[in-house]
Design a protein around this motif. Structure first.
Motif, PDB file in Angstrom:
ATOM      1  N   ASN A   3       0.847  -1.142  -0.093  1.00 15.14           N
ATOM      2  CA  ASN A   3       0.000  -0.121   0.083  1.00 15.14           C
ATOM      3  C   ASN A   3       0.839   1.365  -0.009  1.00 15.14           C
ATOM      4  O   ASN A   3       0.140   2.340   0.170  1.00 15.14           O
ATOM      5  CB  ASN A   3      -1.103   0.177   1.245  1.00 15.14           C
ATOM      6  N   LEU A   4       2.235   1.040   0.099  1.00 20.40           N
ATOM      7  CA  LEU A   4       2.958   2.309  -0.009  1.00 20.40           C
ATOM      8  C   LEU A   4       3.957   2.216  -1.345  1.00 20.40           C
ATOM      9  O   LEU A   4       4.462   3.454  -1.564  1.00 20.40           O
ATOM     10  CB  LEU A   4       3.938   2.169   1.194  1.00 20.40           C
ATOM     11  N   GLY A   5       3.901   1.488  -2.113  1.00 22.84           N
ATOM     12  CA  GLY A   5       4.980   1.386  -3.146  1.00 22.84           C
ATOM     13  C   GLY A   5       6.371   0.911  -3.128  1.00 22.84           C
ATOM     14  O   GLY A   5       6.626   0.350  -1.780  1.00 22.84           O
ATOM     15  N   SER A   6       7.200   1.623  -3.782  1.00 28.76           N
ATOM     16  CA  SER A   6       8.792   1.353  -3.668  1.00 28.76           C
ATOM     17  C   SER A   6       9.162   2.595  -2.617  1.00 28.76           C
ATOM     18  O   SER A   6       8.882   3.488  -2.951  1.00 28.76           O
ATOM     19  CB  SER A   6       9.310   1.394  -4.849  1.00 28.76           C
ATOM     20  N   VAL A   7       9.984   2.149  -1.634  1.00 25.34           N
ATOM     21  CA  VAL A   7      10.542   2.993  -0.841  1.00 25.34           C
ATOM     22  C   VAL A   7      11.917   2.961  -0.805  1.00 25.34           C
ATOM     23  O   VAL A   7      12.506   1.929  -0.758  1.00 25.34           O
ATOM     24  CB  VAL A   7       9.942   2.571   0.557  1.00 25.34           C
ATOM     25  N   ARG A   8      12.299   4.077  -0.695  1.00 24.02           N
ATOM     26  CA  ARG A   8      13.722   4.354  -0.615  1.00 24.02           C
ATOM     27  C   ARG A   8      14.279   4.031   1.067  1.00 24.02           C
ATOM     28  O   ARG A   8      13.787   4.664   1.739  1.00 24.02           O
ATOM     29  CB  ARG A   8      14.388   5.604  -1.011  1.00 24.02           C
ATOM     30  N   ALA A   9      15.324   3.304   1.203  1.00 28.36           N
ATOM     31  CA  ALA A   9      15.824   3.202   2.661  1.00 28.36           C
ATOM     32  C   ALA A   9      17.379   2.874   2.786  1.00 28.36           C
ATOM     33  O   ALA A   9      17.997   2.854   1.586  1.00 28.36           O
ATOM     34  CB  ALA A   9      15.237   1.584   3.121  1.00 28.36           C
ATOM     35  N   TRP A  10      17.661   3.127   3.843  1.00 33.84           N
ATOM     36  CA  TRP A  10      19.190   2.883   4.204  1.00 33.84           C
ATOM     37  C   TRP A  10      19.447   1.911   5.270  1.00 33.84           C
ATOM     38  O   TRP A  10      18.435   1.808   6.253  1.00 33.84           O
ATOM     39  CB  TRP A  10      19.795   4.386   4.698  1.00 33.84           C
ATOM     40  N   LYS A  11      20.615   1.716   5.475  1.00 30.98           N
ATOM     41  CA  LYS A  11      20.933   0.517   6.309  1.00 30.98           C
ATOM     42  C   LYS A  11      22.208   0.803   7.020  1.00 30.98           C
ATOM     43  O   LYS A  11      22.913   1.258   6.338  1.00 30.98           O
ATOM     44  CB  LYS A  11      20.766  -0.910   5.942  1.00 30.98           C
ATOM     45  N   LEU A  12      22.148   0.392   8.329  1.00 30.86           N
ATOM     46  CA  LEU A  12      23.688   0.518   9.080  1.00 30.86           C
ATOM     47  C   LEU A  12      24.224  -0.830   9.216  1.00 30.86           C
ATOM     48  O   LEU A  12      23.309  -1.685  10.035  1.00 30.86           O
ATOM     49  CB  LEU A  12      23.170   1.369  10.379  1.00 30.86           C
ATOM     50  N   ALA A  13      25.203  -1.191   9.024  1.00 31.67           N
ATOM     51  CA  ALA A  13      25.662  -2.726   9.172  1.00 31.67           C
ATOM     52  C   ALA A  13      25.957  -2.742  10.690  1.00 31.67           C
ATOM     53  O   ALA A  13      26.408  -1.867  11.531  1.00 31.67           O
ATOM     54  CB  ALA A  13      26.884  -2.715   8.452  1.00 31.67           C
ATOM     55  N   PRO A  14      26.190  -4.065  10.931  1.00 28.05           N
ATOM     56  CA  PRO A  14      26.375  -4.425  12.556  1.00 28.05           C
ATOM     57  C   PRO A  14      27.706  -3.913  12.857  1.00 28.05           C
ATOM     58  O   PRO A  14      28.556  -3.675  12.177  1.00 28.05           O
ATOM     59  CB  PRO A  14      26.365  -5.875  12.315  1.00 28.05           C
ATOM     60  N   ARG A  15      27.606  -3.346  14.149  1.00 27.19           N
ATOM     61  CA  ARG A  15      28.965  -3.094  14.905  1.00 27.19           C
ATOM     62  C   ARG A  15      29.949  -4.018  14.742  1.00 27.19           C
ATOM     63  O   ARG A  15      29.777  -5.130  14.919  1.00 27.19           O
ATOM     64  CB  ARG A  15      28.838  -2.263  16.101  1.00 27.19           C
ATOM     65  N   ALA A  16      31.419  -3.573  15.040  1.00 26.67           N
ATOM     66  CA  ALA A  16      32.340  -4.458  15.235  1.00 26.67           C
ATOM     67  C   ALA A  16      32.057  -5.585  16.371  1.00 26.67           C
ATOM     68  O   ALA A  16      31.741  -4.572  17.395  1.00 26.67           O
ATOM     69  CB  ALA A  16      33.584  -4.109  14.976  1.00 26.67           C
ATOM     70  N   GLY A  17      32.306  -6.700  16.514  1.00 26.31           N
ATOM     71  CA  GLY A  17      31.988  -7.398  17.563  1.00 26.31           C
ATOM     72  C   GLY A  17      30.718  -8.037  17.670  1.00 26.31           C
ATOM     73  O   GLY A  17      30.554  -9.142  18.547  1.00 26.31           O
ATOM     74  N   LEU A  18      29.838  -7.696  16.812  1.00 26.36           N
ATOM     75  CA  LEU A  18      28.296  -8.369  16.952  1.00 26.36           C
ATOM     76  C   LEU A  18      28.362  -9.178  15.524  1.00 26.36           C
ATOM     77  O   LEU A  18      28.914  -8.885  14.592  1.00 26.36           O
ATOM     78  CB  LEU A  18      27.300  -7.305  16.855  1.00 26.36           C
ATOM     79  N   ARG A  19      27.974 -10.509  15.708  1.00 26.86           N
ATOM     80  CA  ARG A  19      27.959 -11.262  14.686  1.00 26.86           C
ATOM     81  C   ARG A  19      26.680 -11.963  14.608  1.00 26.86           C
ATOM     82  O   ARG A  19      25.931 -12.168  15.612  1.00 26.86           O
ATOM     83  CB  ARG A  19      29.060 -12.531  15.036  1.00 26.86           C
TER      84      ARG A  19
END
Length: 449
Positions: free
Chosen positions: A432-448
């Motif tokens: 119901n919203l269509g195509s959405v532009r988004a951004w991601k923040l990768a995991p911090r060092a030390g988290l797996r």
């Protein structure tokens, strides 16, 4: 179409000066703690479920105790004491509590009731034995522990001090010291931490919060108690001082523009449940997740909106918007990453099958929300509707473990420093919203994963 979710009504009714859960007088004070209930913890008595629940309960008590203690002794506002739970201090290592009062060095609190000597020393060494960036500014570790019935406690205390990195002091809160602090700030005793003691203590803490939020005429009626579940007590006081004089004025129905929605979801939850033979492990894990995420949200100045199974929804900017809503929401999101990782790693330790993901995935979006009454003239039974909640849920679905995915409009509200590290994504299709532009923040060092 927006998502409708009713508030979870969580309140304790008080009548005739008694706590409805315990039936005991609200202001009763018990003798100093004896060794009866607490000795069994040190010697291995009680079920694992009870021991873990008691530690989680004491964590929440210590969070509130530290806040009220700093307010009283340093004459600062409650919001000037930043408290976080499950703070990453190393690979698969999380401090129970981090306390950062305004103007003074942070410190850590470890609630280790019921720990064996070997587990206690290993835990302290793993978290605080080596200098690292996460603990560099800390002045001390407060160890909350049961010593009644422990053989050779002086020697064990000396070992505990010896494993901390240089410059990090150890302060011990044993039963007597913890009881002294609880009496001073909340007017009740720990007793033996039997059920009636725990209920009485919880009622006393809630009463202290309610009086700060609503004044001396706090009555713990359903609306006041519901607001205290969804908002930090200091935030409610801020809202009242800003002109929202009564509980009914806090969150009236209407349109709230440009709010920030944060949602976090446990990764691989279905597989975790399938591979867990003991249903009690599932319940304990979800309780830990709910308790800690709620505390993080409301003490970051946000509103806990709802738990939906293994996910949680927070809102910033309701009922009053602030220029830093997006930044505060992001700070909360990063803290939720740590909490989710801690809960999932502890869950993994209790089952045989290795899980491919141990943590949470988080998303943020911004937009207008409508607050709706679910009963005419009600302020206790309300919900929200708006595309921002749907969008946050959709973005959470594409986030990977330990990642934070944000909508483009939310990204534009972040500071340049916070944006650093975000990467653009392929357009996300949202119903119901269509195509959405988004951004991601990768995991911090030390988290797996």
């Amino acid at each position: 179409m927006g998502l409708w979710v009713e508030w979870a009504l969580s309140w304790r009714a008080h009548a005739g000066g008694q706590d409805a859960e315990s039936g005991g007088p609200l202001h009763a004070t018990r003798p100093n703690p004896t060794s009866s209930g607490l000795t069994s913890m040190a010697t291995g008595g009680g079920s694992q479920s009870f021991r873990e629940a008691l530690r989680l309960f004491l964590e929440s008590v210590c969070c509130d105790l530290c806040r009220f203690e700093h307010v009283a002794t340093e004459h600062i506002a409650p919001e000037d004491v930043v408290i976080r739970q499950e703070v990453a201090v190393g690979p698969s290592a999380f401090a129970d509590i981090q306390v950062t009062p305004r103007g003074t060095a942070p410190y850590f609190v470890e609630v280790d009731y019921g720990y064996t000597p070997e587990r206690l020393i290993e835990s302290l060494r793993r978290k605080y034995g080596e200098p690292n960036e996460a603990t560099a500014a800390a002045s001390k570790v407060v160890l909350v522990i049961d010593v009644n019935g422990r053989k050779g406690w002086p020697g064990l205390e000396a070992r505990a001090r010896s494993v901390l990195r240089p410059g990090l002091a150890l302060e011990v809160w044993d039963e007597r010291r913890l009881d002294e602090l609880v009496r001073r700030r909340f007017g009740v005793s720990l007793g033996s931490l039997e059920e009636h003691d725990r209920l009485e203590l919880r009622a006393a803490v809630d009463r202290a919060k309610g009086r700060h939020a609503f004044g001396d005429d706090f009555s713990a009626d359903p609306l006041e108690s519901t607001l205290l579940w969804h908002f930090g007590f200091w935030r409610l006081r801020q809202l009242r001082e800003a002109g929202r004089k009564t509980a009914r004025d806090i969150l009236p129905p209407g349109l709230y523009p440009n709010v920030v929605v944060v949602t976090a979801d446990l990764s691989g939850y279905t597989r975790f449940v399938r591979d867990t033979r003991d249903d009690d492990v599932v319940r304990r894990s979800l309780t830990a997740f709910a308790s800690r995420t709620r505390y993080q949200i409301i003490n970051a100045g946000g509103m806990l909106y709802q738990f939906l199974g293994d996910s949680v929804i927070a809102i910033f900017g309701i009922p009053e918007a602030a220029p830093d809503d997006a930044e505060r929401g992001f700070a909360c999101a990063t803290a939720l990453i740590d909490i989710g990782a801690s809960v999932a790693i502890e869950w993994q330790r209790q089952i045989d099958q290795i899980q491919p993901s141990t943590g949470v995935h988080v998303a943020m979006a911004t937009g207008d929300l409508q607050v709706i009454e679910f009963r005419p003239f009600s302020r206790t039974h309300v919900g929200v509707v708006g595309d921002a909640i749907n969008l946050a849920a959709r973005l959470c679905g594409v986030a990977q473990t330990h990642e934070i995915v944000v909508s483009n409009s939310l990204y534009s509200r972040l500071t340049d420093r916070t944006r650093d590290g975000f990467l653009g994504m392929e357009p996300v299709e949202a119903k119901n919203l269509g195509s959405v532009r988004a951004w991601k923040l990768a995991p911090r060092a030390g988290l797996r994963s």
